[in-house]
Design a protein around this motif. Sequence first.
Motif, short mmCIF file in Angstrom:
data_model
loop_
_atom_site.label_atom_id
_atom_site.label_comp_id
_atom_site.label_asym_id
_atom_site.label_seq_id
_atom_site.Cartn_x
_atom_site.Cartn_y
_atom_site.Cartn_z
N SER A 19 0.83 -1.20 0.00
CA SER A 19 0.00 0.00 0.00
C SER A 19 0.87 1.26 0.00
CB SER A 19 -0.93 0.00 1.21
OG SER A 19 -1.64 1.20 1.30
N ARG A 28 -5.41 5.84 -3.74
CA ARG A 28 -6.24 4.72 -3.32
C ARG A 28 -7.70 5.10 -3.56
NH1 ARG A 28 -4.96 2.21 2.24
NH2 ARG A 28 -5.22 0.08 1.57
N TYR A 34 -6.12 0.91 -6.57
CA TYR A 34 -5.43 2.18 -6.75
C TYR A 34 -5.52 2.60 -8.21
CZ TYR A 34 -3.50 1.00 -2.24
OH TYR A 34 -3.37 0.67 -0.93
#
Length: 92
Positions: A19, A28, A34
């Motif tokens: 992440s 995101r 994403y």
Amino acid sequence: MLWMICYDIVVDRTRLRASQALLRYGERVQRSVYECHLNPRELHALQRELESIIDSDSDRVRFYPLCNRDRSAIRVDGCGPGVTQDERFRLV
């Protein structure tokens, strides 16, 4: 080019690292999805970075290229276009 990148990662720490890498390249828009505007060099660098993070036996990352036609057809229903800054830390 706009890319939609999503993952299914088993281990929390690995998911956090993936992440963080993705957030350096894009935004995101869902818990594990994403949108990233990447040139070929950036795409290759991100792919290599994620390959070094994930466990290829249990995790998966998918890259979907979105052309301008696809991009103009994106539809968002529900609570909004993305994840708020406060939510980012709870979702990882």
